[in-house]
Design a protein around this motif. Sequence first.
Motif, mmCIF file in Angstrom:
data_model
loop_
_atom_site.group_PDB
_atom_site.id
_atom_site.type_symbol
_atom_site.label_atom_id
_atom_site.label_comp_id
_atom_site.label_asym_id
_atom_site.label_seq_id
_atom_site.Cartn_x
_atom_site.Cartn_y
_atom_site.Cartn_z
ATOM 1 N N UNK A 94 88.200 28.156 -22.278
ATOM 2 C CA UNK A 94 87.599 26.714 -22.031
ATOM 3 C C UNK A 94 86.680 26.647 -22.831
ATOM 4 N N UNK A 95 85.474 27.249 -22.357
ATOM 5 C CA UNK A 95 84.544 27.862 -23.605
ATOM 6 C C UNK A 95 84.437 27.658 -25.037
ATOM 7 N N UNK A 96 85.696 28.184 -25.788
ATOM 8 C CA UNK A 96 86.005 28.674 -27.022
ATOM 9 C C UNK A 96 86.525 27.048 -27.692
ATOM 10 N N UNK A 97 87.142 26.117 -26.916
ATOM 11 C CA UNK A 97 87.746 25.031 -27.708
ATOM 12 C C UNK A 97 86.485 24.263 -27.326
ATOM 13 N N UNK A 98 85.080 24.743 -26.312
ATOM 14 C CA UNK A 98 84.442 23.594 -26.418
ATOM 15 C C UNK A 98 83.806 23.974 -26.847
ATOM 16 N N UNK A 99 83.270 24.299 -27.721
ATOM 17 C CA UNK A 99 82.326 25.466 -28.387
ATOM 18 C C UNK A 99 82.157 24.256 -29.453
ATOM 19 N N UNK A 100 83.175 24.156 -30.086
ATOM 20 C CA UNK A 100 83.267 23.692 -31.576
ATOM 21 C C UNK A 100 82.847 21.373 -30.820
ATOM 22 N N UNK A 101 83.457 21.185 -30.490
ATOM 23 C CA UNK A 101 83.097 20.331 -29.675
ATOM 24 C C UNK A 101 81.895 19.869 -29.406
ATOM 25 N N UNK A 102 80.884 20.600 -28.574
ATOM 26 C CA UNK A 102 79.530 20.066 -28.703
ATOM 27 C C UNK A 102 79.053 20.311 -29.110
ATOM 28 N N UNK A 103 78.942 21.141 -30.421
ATOM 29 C CA UNK A 103 78.106 21.904 -32.009
ATOM 30 C C UNK A 103 78.391 20.002 -32.583
ATOM 31 N N UNK A 104 78.798 20.056 -32.666
ATOM 32 C CA UNK A 104 79.366 18.648 -33.463
ATOM 33 C C UNK A 104 78.500 16.890 -32.765
#
Length: 412
Positions: free
Chosen positions: A171-181
């Motif tokens: 789940x962390x791998x999925x959320x990291x790109x969203x959070x970075x943007x």
Amino acid sequence: MESRVLSGSTTLHGLPPLRRRLSTSAPAASFSTISRPIGTVGDGGNLIWGRQLRPAILLEASPVHPLSPVTKRETRLRPCPAAASSPAGGSESAGDAEVGFLEKYPALVTGFFFFMWYFLNVIFNILNKKIYNYFPYPYFVSVIHLFVGVAYCLVSWAVGLPKRAPIDGNLLKLLIPVAVCHGIGHITSNVSFATVAVSFTHTIKALEPFFNAAASQFILGQQIPLALWLSLAPVVLGVSMASLTELSFNWTGFISAMISNISFTYRSIYSKKAMTDMDSTNLYAYISIIALIVCIPPAVILEGPALLNGGFTDAIAKVGMTKFISDLFWVGMFYHLYNQIATNTLERVAPLTHAVGNVLKRVFVIGFSILVFGNKISTQTGIGTAIAIAGVAIYSYIKAKMEEEKRRGKAA
């Protein structure tokens, strides 16, 4: 962050509760075996949908432990012989008595949520701009926005409101790109707010649907109808007109707002790939934590030396220590609360209402910022802003109607 969680399950109020007749020979535990957790895919599941977070993914049902509170509560349910033998009218009366004010007047409650969403958003924008007038450090202020929100989430988790949802590596791998943007878009938005008028930044950010359509067409390979492209023409025209005669125009503010549009567009793309059974409150909390980590390094590198060499002392000398700390705290709280209220608001309404609500929010912010700060705008800027907002409204209406028709087609 304006995200939305739609629940496919519905509740009918005012109907007599249905009870299954159990034979006297059936064991007592058999009643609990027919119950299942509310909110599973069979009940309609959950669907993440929203401006800030839009993964259009049907969520998987989470298994419920045999000793979980839901199971315990359901195993205590027993048919009531007295109610079963009572007249139908008595059962319906009891059902009506249980209908509360919130269930009886849902439109009034939704209207209150919209009011709070707009109110908190306007207050945030006004307070944010006032801080930049005496403390022009948008990278640091962006970190404060997220830091206060994260602190709020940690305190909420500590008291169990809401209960913290577990997170794993996948789940962390999925959320990291969203959070970075999200973090990049948040910082660049604040850089624009700090350098140009609030109304002008929101006018530039009206171009966000154009970037979303372009990304969908050329990156995701989705065919965008001609009508949707045509509806974006007045948006581009209006923003161009407003930019040419905007009195507060500078390239830093303009380019920062454009980068913010691109960042939020990529956030939407990554969000559609994110699949999670987490509720929106916990989801937004985790995204805020990751975004905070992303925003700290540029704030330290770009503004750290200036802050240590007089940035803090100059601000305190202008407004005093108490007001300075109070302003930073409250702007962070308003930022977090307006995003959370936006989430709670948008999950209560249809996509078309959501689209209209977002457009009206921008109109409110632009109007109130002009009134509060007394920004002088030329006639051409005013006309351009109006054309851009009208274009966004048309685009949002067409897109929402298309999404509604697509869902009806799948349901049929």
